[in-house]
Design a protein around this motif. Structure first.
Motif, PDB file in Angstrom:
ATOM      1  N   ASP A  69       0.827  -1.213   0.000  1.00 21.91           N
ATOM      2  CA  ASP A  69       0.000   0.000   0.000  1.00 21.91           C
ATOM      3  C   ASP A  69       0.860   1.261   0.000  1.00 21.91           C
ATOM      4  OD1 ASP A  69      -2.297  -1.465  -0.050  1.00 21.91           O
ATOM      5  OD2 ASP A  69      -2.694  -1.317   2.110  1.00 21.91           O
ATOM      6  N   SER A 121       0.765   3.973  -2.919  1.00 27.84           N
ATOM      7  CA  SER A 121       0.354   5.339  -2.579  1.00 27.84           C
ATOM      8  C   SER A 121       1.386   6.350  -3.058  1.00 27.84           C
ATOM      9  CB  SER A 121       0.157   5.469  -1.064  1.00 27.84           C
ATOM     10  OG  SER A 121      -0.908   4.660  -0.620  1.00 27.84           O
ATOM     11  N   SER A 129      -3.438  10.632  -7.758  1.00 27.08           N
ATOM     12  CA  SER A 129      -4.176  10.792  -6.504  1.00 27.08           C
ATOM     13  C   SER A 129      -4.315  12.281  -6.211  1.00 27.08           C
ATOM     14  CB  SER A 129      -3.435  10.079  -5.362  1.00 27.08           C
ATOM     15  OG  SER A 129      -4.154  10.181  -4.160  1.00 27.08           O
ATOM     16  N   ASP A 144      -9.700  16.399   1.404  1.00 26.65           N
ATOM     17  CA  ASP A 144     -10.112  15.097   0.884  1.00 26.65           C
ATOM     18  C   ASP A 144     -10.198  14.120   2.061  1.00 26.65           C
ATOM     19  OD1 ASP A 144      -9.927  12.379  -0.164  1.00 26.65           O
ATOM     20  OD2 ASP A 144      -9.533  13.326  -2.096  1.00 26.65           O
ATOM     21  N   PRO A 145     -11.385  13.588   2.380  1.00 31.77           N
ATOM     22  CA  PRO A 145     -11.529  12.716   3.559  1.00 31.77           C
ATOM     23  C   PRO A 145     -10.624  11.484   3.508  1.00 31.77           C
ATOM     24  CG  PRO A 145     -13.672  13.393   2.714  1.00 31.77           C
ATOM     25  CD  PRO A 145     -12.665  13.820   1.698  1.00 31.77           C
ATOM     26  N   LYS A 146     -10.523  10.839   2.337  1.00 32.46           N
ATOM     27  CA  LYS A 146      -9.700   9.627   2.233  1.00 32.46           C
ATOM     28  C   LYS A 146      -8.226   9.946   2.471  1.00 32.46           C
ATOM     29  CE  LYS A 146     -12.731   7.106  -0.951  1.00 32.46           C
ATOM     30  NZ  LYS A 146     -12.833   6.460  -2.291  1.00 32.46           N
ATOM     31  N   LEU A 147      -7.765  11.048   1.873  1.00 24.73           N
ATOM     32  CA  LEU A 147      -6.350  11.391   2.027  1.00 24.73           C
ATOM     33  C   LEU A 147      -6.039  11.843   3.452  1.00 24.73           C
ATOM     34  CD1 LEU A 147      -5.640  13.240  -1.353  1.00 24.73           C
ATOM     35  CD2 LEU A 147      -5.130  10.872  -0.734  1.00 24.73           C
ATOM     36  N   THR A 170      -7.547  10.723   6.052  1.00 27.59           N
ATOM     37  CA  THR A 170      -7.515   9.463   6.804  1.00 27.59           C
ATOM     38  C   THR A 170      -6.155   8.797   6.663  1.00 27.59           C
ATOM     39  OG1 THR A 170      -9.900   9.133   6.528  1.00 27.59           O
ATOM     40  CG2 THR A 170      -8.570   7.186   7.024  1.00 27.59           C
ATOM     41  N   GLN A 171      -5.619   8.797   5.435  1.00 30.03           N
ATOM     42  CA  GLN A 171      -4.316   8.167   5.212  1.00 30.03           C
ATOM     43  C   GLN A 171      -3.216   8.895   5.973  1.00 30.03           C
ATOM     44  OE1 GLN A 171      -3.286   7.681   1.096  1.00 30.03           O
ATOM     45  NE2 GLN A 171      -1.494   6.416   1.551  1.00 30.03           N
TER      46      GLN A 171
END
Length: 457
Positions: A295, A299, A308, A352-355, A357-358
């Motif tokens: 991952d 990424s 991304s 960005d919620p996903k980013l 979170t990462q």
């Protein structure tokens, strides 16, 4: 001499040739007319000045007559003062031949007649017999007129002398320009050749280049930048080699464990459920390590390629911190490290919620690698900024590691420096793509602190 040095030399010589050509054009075409107009203007101004004094003092003033005589001698001017009837009342100037005197008398009387009618006159006439050119001037004095005749031969002679001087100057200028162009083009190109050689070495993978180019100009700045680039590329190359070694090790270890315990499950464990479950747990943990490794690499690849890109939305950072912390509950139970959350309400940002979170996962995961007992995640709002901060109680960040802690492939030399060295680099890339501020330091307890902040929405 070849290449850019030759082109530079030719360019400088062409520039000099153009300058010389312009000077010659000015000399041949414009100089004599320009010089003549200047002299005519000077004579006209002086005649007007004397005429004004005659109107004020009269021609019988001794000082004025002395000034007129001096002007006549210095500039070789024939001067005549006439009353309102056109009769000469005063003359100054050199002796002339009968033919020349007749020529002067004729044209002086013509301009005097015009001056007595109120006109200021300047006229150039050529004497047919001698070919000489003369300037005739006349201006009213109030009680009559003042006339002057000036030979223009000295003007032509001066222009001819200047042309001869220009010929000598041209030869000297061309010789000096040739030498200077040759020397300067060589000195100018020398650092460029060094930079070219350095670029060729770097293209072949040799990043240890010596670019000692002194100065503060653009070429010197380019040389310094090239040297810095070589240092950075060399460091990146070493880090990549380390990464390959690390990835090989990181892949080999879990794969060996997975294979070993899988064979044990197949051949040995039998109906021993406790042993079987423990071995299955190890297989799952090592599988998670492999997934995390893959991952991270994927990424970083997506961020580098621009695939991304942030898709902004409203993000509740308190809710995000609580949600991300749930991912680490099992790890917290296994390691005995407590995960504490301190989050204020109404801490929303646009991101960005996903980013996000990462980023949070990477920062908290990094803290777990170094913590002894506690990891603290805090979310606060102050002066329009929302800040997420992750603290651990480990050994902190050394002075050597701190400037490079966000670099990709870099792993600190302290305890817990495992992994690919991509987690913090991924977080950095995401935060920079959002334009958020971020940083790392040591906290009051001696552990490490990582944070980022964004405008509240």
């Amino acid at each position: 001499m070849s290449g850019i040095s030759l082109r530079l030399f030719k360019g400088m010589m062409v520039l000099v040739a153009v300058i010389v050509a312009v000077l010659w054009l000015f000399q041949v075409v414009f100089l004599e007319d320009f010089y003549s107009s200047r002299q005519i203007g000077l004579m006209q101004d002086k005649v007007n000045e004397i005429a004004a004094q005659i109107g004020e003092k009269g021609i019988d003033d001794p000082k004025l007559q002395e000034e007129i005589a001096e002007f006549s001698d210095v500039y070789n001017v024939i001067i005549g003062v006439f009353d309102s009837s056109g009769v000469s009342v005063y003359e100054a100037g050199g002796e002339t031949s009968t033919g020349t005197q007749n020529f002067f008398d004729k044209h002086i009387m013509e301009v005097v007649t015009e001056a007595l009618n109120g006109s200021t006159v300047n006229r150039t006439e050529e004497q047919t017999r001698t070919g000489g050119r003369f300037l005739f001037l006349a201006t009213p004095t109030g009680s009559g007129a003042l006339a002057a005749a000036v030979p223009l031969a000295p003007v032509s002679d001066t222009a001819s002398i200047l042309k001869v001087q220009l010929a000598y100057i041209t030869v000297i200028l061309l010789v000096v320009s040739f030498v200077l162009s040759y020397v300067l083009s060589g000195r100018f190109v020398k650092p460029i050749l060094k930079i070219t050689d350095a670029a060729r070495k770097m293209a072949k993978g040799d990043f240890d280049v010596d670019l000692d180019v002194k100065g503060n100009d653009e070429i010197s700045a380019l040389a310094r930048d090239m040297k810095e680039m070589g240092i950075e590329l060399g460091r990146t190359e070493r880090l990549k080699k380390d990464l390959i070694g690390n990835i090989s090790h990181e892949l080999r270890t879990p794969l060996s464990l997975i294979r070993g315990y899988a064979e044990t499950l197949r051949d040995v464990s039998g109906n021993d459920l406790v042993r079987r479950n423990r071995q299955l747990g190890i297989i799952m943990e090592e599988s998670d390590r492999l997934s995390e490794l893959v991952d991270d690499i994927l990424s970083m690849s997506r961020l580098d390629s621009g695939a991304s890109k942030p898709e902004p939305a409203s993000v509740d950072m308190k809710e995000l911190a609580n949600r991300v912390s749930e991912r680490f509950r099992d790890l917290s139970s296994r390691t005995g490290i407590r995960l504490l959350i301190e989050a204020e309400s109404d801490c929303r940002i646009t991101a960005d919620p996903k980013l996000m979170t990462q980023v949070s996962v990477n920062l908290i995961g990094n803290a777990f690698k170094h913590a002894r007992e506690n990891v603290l995640v805090s979310v606060s709002r102050n002066e329009g900024l929302v800040t997420l901060m992750v603290d651990d109680d480990g050994n902190g960040i050394s002075d050597e590691d701190l400037p490079r802690i966000w670099d990709r492939y870099y792993k600190g030399k302290g305890e817990g420096a495992a992994g690919t060295g991509l987690g913090l680099a991924i977080a950095k890339s995401i935060l920079e793509s959002h334009g958020f501020k971020y940083g790392a330091s040591n906290n009051d307890s001696g552990g490490a602190r990582f944070w980022f902040s964004a405008k509240s929405s």
